[in-house]
Write an enzyme that holds these catalytic residues in place. Structure first.
Site, PDB file in Angstrom:
ATOM      1  N   TYR A   1      -2.222  -0.819  10.281  1.00 54.82           N
ATOM      2  CA  TYR A   1      -2.120  -0.861   8.820  1.00 54.82           C
ATOM      3  C   TYR A   1      -0.777  -0.279   8.368  1.00 54.82           C
ATOM      4  O   TYR A   1      -0.079  -0.862   7.544  1.00 54.82           O
ATOM      5  CB  TYR A   1      -3.293  -0.102   8.189  1.00 54.82           C
ATOM      6  CG  TYR A   1      -3.513  -0.414   6.719  1.00 54.82           C
ATOM      7  CD1 TYR A   1      -4.008  -1.648   6.317  1.00 54.82           C
ATOM      8  CD2 TYR A   1      -3.231   0.529   5.733  1.00 54.82           C
ATOM      9  CE1 TYR A   1      -4.218  -1.935   4.968  1.00 54.82           C
ATOM     10  CE2 TYR A   1      -3.434   0.251   4.381  1.00 54.82           C
ATOM     11  CZ  TYR A   1      -3.928  -0.984   4.012  1.00 54.82           C
ATOM     12  OH  TYR A   1      -4.122  -1.272   2.678  1.00 54.82           O
TER      13      TYR A   1
ATOM     14  N   SER B   1       0.867  -1.192   0.000  1.00 54.31           N
ATOM     15  CA  SER B   1       0.000   0.000   0.000  1.00 54.31           C
ATOM     16  C   SER B   1       0.898   1.234   0.000  1.00 54.31           C
ATOM     17  O   SER B   1       2.057   1.159   0.433  1.00 54.31           O
ATOM     18  CB  SER B   1      -0.845   0.007   1.277  1.00 54.31           C
ATOM     19  OG  SER B   1      -1.503   1.245   1.452  1.00 54.31           O
TER      20      SER B   1
HETATM   21  N1  LIG Z   1      -8.554  -0.419  -1.533  1.00 47.49           N
HETATM   22  C1  LIG Z   1      -7.536   0.387  -1.298  1.00 47.49           C
HETATM   23  O1  LIG Z   1      -7.691   1.611  -1.241  1.00 47.49           O
HETATM   24  C2  LIG Z   1      -6.160  -0.193  -1.108  1.00 47.49           C
HETATM   25  C3  LIG Z   1      -5.081   0.700  -1.122  1.00 47.49           C
HETATM   26  C4  LIG Z   1      -3.804   0.194  -0.939  1.00 47.49           C
HETATM   27  C5  LIG Z   1      -3.615  -1.158  -0.764  1.00 47.49           C
HETATM   28  N2  LIG Z   1      -4.688  -1.996  -0.753  1.00 47.49           N
HETATM   29  C6  LIG Z   1      -4.425  -3.421  -0.557  1.00 47.49           C
HETATM   30  O2  LIG Z   1      -4.949  -4.139  -1.652  1.00 47.49           O
HETATM   31  C7  LIG Z   1      -5.181  -5.492  -1.256  1.00 47.49           C
HETATM   32  C8  LIG Z   1      -6.559  -5.912  -1.731  1.00 47.49           C
HETATM   33  O3  LIG Z   1      -7.522  -5.150  -1.015  1.00 47.49           O
HETATM   34  P1  LIG Z   1      -8.867  -4.588  -1.673  1.00 47.49           P
HETATM   35  O4  LIG Z   1      -8.817  -3.133  -1.571  1.00 47.49           O
HETATM   36  O5  LIG Z   1      -9.107  -5.248  -2.958  1.00 47.49           O
HETATM   37  O6  LIG Z   1      -9.901  -5.052  -0.537  1.00 47.49           O
HETATM   38  P2  LIG Z   1     -11.138  -6.039  -0.544  1.00 47.49           P
HETATM   39  O7  LIG Z   1     -11.591  -6.040   0.881  1.00 47.49           O
HETATM   40  O8  LIG Z   1     -12.117  -5.687  -1.608  1.00 47.49           O
HETATM   41  O9  LIG Z   1     -10.498  -7.469  -0.905  1.00 47.49           O
HETATM   42  C9  LIG Z   1      -9.664  -8.130  -0.019  1.00 47.49           C
HETATM   43  C10 LIG Z   1      -9.952  -9.619  -0.133  1.00 47.49           C
HETATM   44  O10 LIG Z   1      -9.015 -10.309   0.711  1.00 47.49           O
HETATM   45  C11 LIG Z   1      -9.711 -11.349   1.351  1.00 47.49           C
HETATM   46  N3  LIG Z   1      -9.020 -11.728   2.581  1.00 47.49           N
HETATM   47  C12 LIG Z   1      -8.984 -11.066   3.763  1.00 47.49           C
HETATM   48  N4  LIG Z   1      -8.278 -11.756   4.659  1.00 47.49           N
HETATM   49  C13 LIG Z   1      -7.846 -12.876   4.032  1.00 47.49           C
HETATM   50  C14 LIG Z   1      -7.070 -13.988   4.433  1.00 47.49           C
HETATM   51  N5  LIG Z   1      -6.627 -14.096   5.693  1.00 47.49           N
HETATM   52  N6  LIG Z   1      -6.800 -14.939   3.525  1.00 47.49           N
HETATM   53  C15 LIG Z   1      -7.270 -14.857   2.258  1.00 47.49           C
HETATM   54  N7  LIG Z   1      -8.031 -13.848   1.832  1.00 47.49           N
HETATM   55  C16 LIG Z   1      -8.309 -12.862   2.708  1.00 47.49           C
HETATM   56  C17 LIG Z   1     -11.093 -10.794   1.623  1.00 47.49           C
HETATM   57  O11 LIG Z   1     -12.047 -11.831   1.858  1.00 47.49           O
HETATM   58  C18 LIG Z   1     -11.354 -10.009   0.353  1.00 47.49           C
HETATM   59  O12 LIG Z   1     -12.023 -10.802  -0.613  1.00 47.49           O
HETATM   60  C19 LIG Z   1      -4.996  -5.517   0.261  1.00 47.49           C
HETATM   61  O13 LIG Z   1      -3.725  -6.032   0.574  1.00 47.49           O
HETATM   62  C20 LIG Z   1      -5.085  -4.054   0.640  1.00 47.49           C
HETATM   63  O14 LIG Z   1      -4.417  -3.770   1.852  1.00 47.49           O
HETATM   64  C21 LIG Z   1      -5.954  -1.546  -0.927  1.00 47.49           C
END
Ligand SMILES: NC(=O)c1ccc[n+]([C@@H]2O[C@H](COP(=O)([O-])OP(=O)(O)OC[C@H]3O[C@@H](n4cnc5c(N)ncnc54)[C@H](O)[C@@H]3O)[C@@H](O)[C@H]2O)c1
Length: 271
Positions: free
Chosen positions: A158, A145
């Site tokens: 986080y 992130s």
């Molecule tokens: N959305 C944002 O703004 C953003 C920004 C920077 C980084 N990220 C990172 O992107 C990645 C994806 O997040 P997203 O935004 O798509 O969120 P999201 O919540 O839509 O998807 C995350 C997915 O991970 C799954 N998950 C959670 N814990 C888990 C585990 N222990 N084992 C397997 N699966 C698990 C959830 O069920 C979900 O389907 C994450 O690492 C998040 O930290 C997101």
């Protein structure tokens, strides 16, 4: 030494593939012609629904697996199963993550965040790096992130676990980059996904810097086709990171001011 990622005919695994960025990555990989994508997610129903949608477009291109990335034995078992049934894993997107804990966070917030956002990547690397190094080929993508390069002043858990994810990805690149394995680290700011839904809905059009998950997936695929280590879907993050390293005192002062503004806005809303 490392090859660009060539999707045609490749086997890919995407953790957190049932939602958001992971789901968009699965879609983009299928559109680019992978042989098979494994949608791995803690949420079984989300993984199944994602795989079904992909298979409706191209039969048997996807399979769904319930997986907790924080459980090393589960990750190892999935990697072995995929290698045995689908073939050599060319791409592992270690993407699952959680945003858990406000302020300094509780003990359980820290345990969960460390388990998923840090150990999730460690377990995946333990499972697939020996295979990739053995073949002298492979791509390993960590979704960290922008908070891992800068901060998320709302959440200590986080910020710290995403910094650890970036550090781990760098360590992997240094140790395996000359052995045929390309490591990449994705550091987005806001992306409209399940994780940010309340924030992004509240911000609406005002937060123009929010990206769509499909756009982020495209950026990731373009970068691993180079391949590139640091993937910044929001290019301004490079400038923010430079400002942080150029003058840490000034950067911290700016962050404190931003936090104070946020607190004042919250108080004004409550009044
Ligand atoms: N959305 C944002 O703004 C953003 C920004 C920077 C980084 N990220 C990172 O992107 C990645 C994806 O997040 P997203 O935004 O798509 O969120 P999201 O919540 O839509 O998807 C995350 C997915 O991970 C799954 N998950 C959670 N814990 C888990 C585990 N222990 N084992 C397997 N699966 C698990 C959830 O069920 C979900 O389907 C994450 O690492 C998040 O930290 C997101």
């Amino acid at each position: 030494l490392v090859e660009p990622f060539a999707p045609a005919g490749a086997v890919a695994v995407v953790t957190g593939g049932g939602s958001g960025i992971g789901q968009a990555l699965c879609r983009a990989l299928v559109a680019k012609g992978v042989a098979h994508v494994v949608v791995a997610d803690l949420d079984r129903a989300a993984a199944v629904a994602t795989a079904e949608a992909l298979n409706a477009a191209r039969p048997a291109v996807a399979s769904a697996h319930q997986l907790d990335v924080a459980e090393g034995a589960e990750v190892a078992a999935l990697a072995a199963h995929v290698e045995a049934t689908c073939g050599p894993i060319a791409l592992w997107c270690s993407n699952a993550g959680v945003h858990r804990g406000q302020g300094i966070g509780s003990n359980s917030d820290w345990q969960l965040s460390f388990g998923v956002n840090v150990l999730g990547h460690v377990h995946a690397a333990e499972a697939v790096m020996p295979l990739m190094v053995g073949r002298g080929a492979g791509h390993f993508v960590v979704t960290a992130s922008a908070a891992g390069l800068l901060t998320d002043y709302r959440s200590a858990t986080y910020s710290a676990t995403k910094h650890a994810a970036v550090a781990f990805a760098e360590w992997l690149s240094i140790n395996y980059g000359d052995r045929g394995v390309a490591v990449s680290c994705v550091c987005p700011e806001g992306v409209r996904t399940g994780m940010t839904r309340p924030d992004s809905v509240k911000a609406g059009a005002a937060l123009s810097n929010f990206m769509e998950a499909d756009e982020v997936a495209q950026v990731i695929l373009e970068a691993i086709a180079v391949p590139k280590f640091l993937i910044l879907p929001h290019p301004r993050v490079a400038d923010f990171e430079k400002r942080r390293s150029d003058d840490r005192e000034r950067w911290l002062g700016g962050m404190r001011k931003a936090l104070a503004r946020l607190e004042a806005e919250k108080l004004a809303l409550q009044a």
